[in-house]
Design a protein around this motif. Structure first.
Motif: not given
Ligand code: GDP
Ligand code: MG
Length: 321
Positions: A170-197
């Motif tokens: 990670x390059x930002x000190x605040x959070x991992x959530x968005x940065x890891x999404x950019x990385x997954x997109x760049x490396x073409x690693x498949x992402x899935x979502x599961x609906x939760x409450x």
């Protein structure tokens, strides 16, 4: 297959017992579930409470280093614990432990490297309309910038494959959530979502200290993510208006000049056109340089990943001998 569930915690002694009580004990396709609590220099009894309530392992930062570093410490430790899959959930019992089985399923089945628990903010009655709109806009921006489908980018309820976790930095000190999404997109690693409450909030968010701060941080993470991963495009977009204005004014000057070469008007627009073209070209060249820097980053990333793999393998070997 070993699953390590990591819980980053900063002063969570009150809610941690219910989080730990809610952890699954068996999941189809998983042989072994371990719980890792990462205590980010809490001032309360987080670490003791974690041990008393069934955490397999607790690691502690000496001081408060922030969520991004805590997440990374968690991944490092989980990999060393031999995790094949890592789940991240929060210490405030916001996320439903009984959905961890659905979260890991796409990874067990080999269909995804990253699975995000989508809080379905657009239909959750607990989310107020103002905040709903805010989430909608935020997710739209992340989707457009990263170029992949995600409905809940800032969700901290996630499952990751071992291969994915090994590559995370990670390059930002605040959070991992968005940065890891950019990385997954760049490396073409498949992402899935599961609906939760989500569960009813047990306390106020500590990361979310008001909307202006949240927007400023997220915007800076998204902007730097976009320019880091697509520098030519990012700088290209900035240079475009300069080039267009420059060309427009230049053509306008040419038009009058061709009609009457002695005409001395429009010199101001000629100067402005030149300035715009110079600025636009420079900005575009920055983008090309950014592209070259990116090539270097990809190389470093690859080297880092190979070293990490060797490190973990040699650790594993020395454990077995
Ligand atoms: N390491 C670390 N974790 C934090 C900090 N603040 C909150 N957390 C943890 O991050 C997770 C999410 O925090 P929370 O306050 O619920 O923010 P939310 O994601 O907006 O709900 C929880 O597990 C917290 O313990 C912090 O300063 N450092
Ligand atoms: Mg929370």
């Amino acid at each position: 297959m070993r699953l390590v569930i990591q819980i980053p915690c900063y002063n969570e002694e009150e809610t941690l017992p219910e989080v730990l009580a809610d952890m699954p004990t068996e999941i189809e396709g998983i042989d072994d579930i371990q719980i890792l609590v990462v205590d980010d220099g809490s001032a309360d009894r987080t670490a003791e409470v974690a041990m008393q309530h069934g955490a397999t392992r607790v690691v502690q930062h000496r001081g408060n280093r922030g969520l991004a570093q805590t997440f990374l410490t968690g991944l490092d430790t989980a990999l060393e614990m031999g995790a094949d899959i890592i789940v991240n959930t929060d210490g405030d019992h916001q996320y439903p432990g009984d959905r961890i089985d659905d979260l890991v399923k796409p990874i067990v089945e080999g269909d995804a490297d990253l699975v995000i628990g989508d809080r379905q903010t657009q239909s959750d009655p607990k989310v107020k309309p103002g905040k709903r709109l805010f989430y909608r806009v935020g997710n739209f921006v992340v989707r457009s910038a990263a170029g992949i489908e995600v409905n809940d980018a800032p969700s901290g309820f996630r499952a990751m494959s071992r291969a994915f976790a090994m590559g995370v930095y990670l390059t930002n000190p605040f959070s991992y959530t968005i940065e890891t999404i950019f990385a997954a997109a760049e490396n073409r690693q498949p992402i899935q979502e599961v609906g939760i409450r989500t569960n009813e909030a047990t306390r106020k968010s500590r990361l979310f200290k008001g909307i202006p701060q949240y927007i400023a941080r997220s915007a800076s993470i998204i902007l730097s993510g976009y320019s880091m991963h697509n520098p030519v495009k990012a700088f290209g977009w900035v240079s475009l208006p300069f080039i267009l204005v420059g060309v427009g004014l230049g053509l306008r000057f040419l038009y009058y000049y061709v009609q009457d070469p002695d005409y001395s008007g429009y010199i101001q627009s000629l100067i402005l056109a030149a300035i715009c073209l110079v600025v636009g070209t420079l900005v575009f060249v920055f983008g090309i340089l950014g592209g070259l820097v990116r090539t270097n980053r990809l190389l470093l990333q690859d080297i880092r990943l190979r070293i990490r793999r060797l490190e973990l393998e040699s650790r594993e070997r020395s454990k077995n001998t």
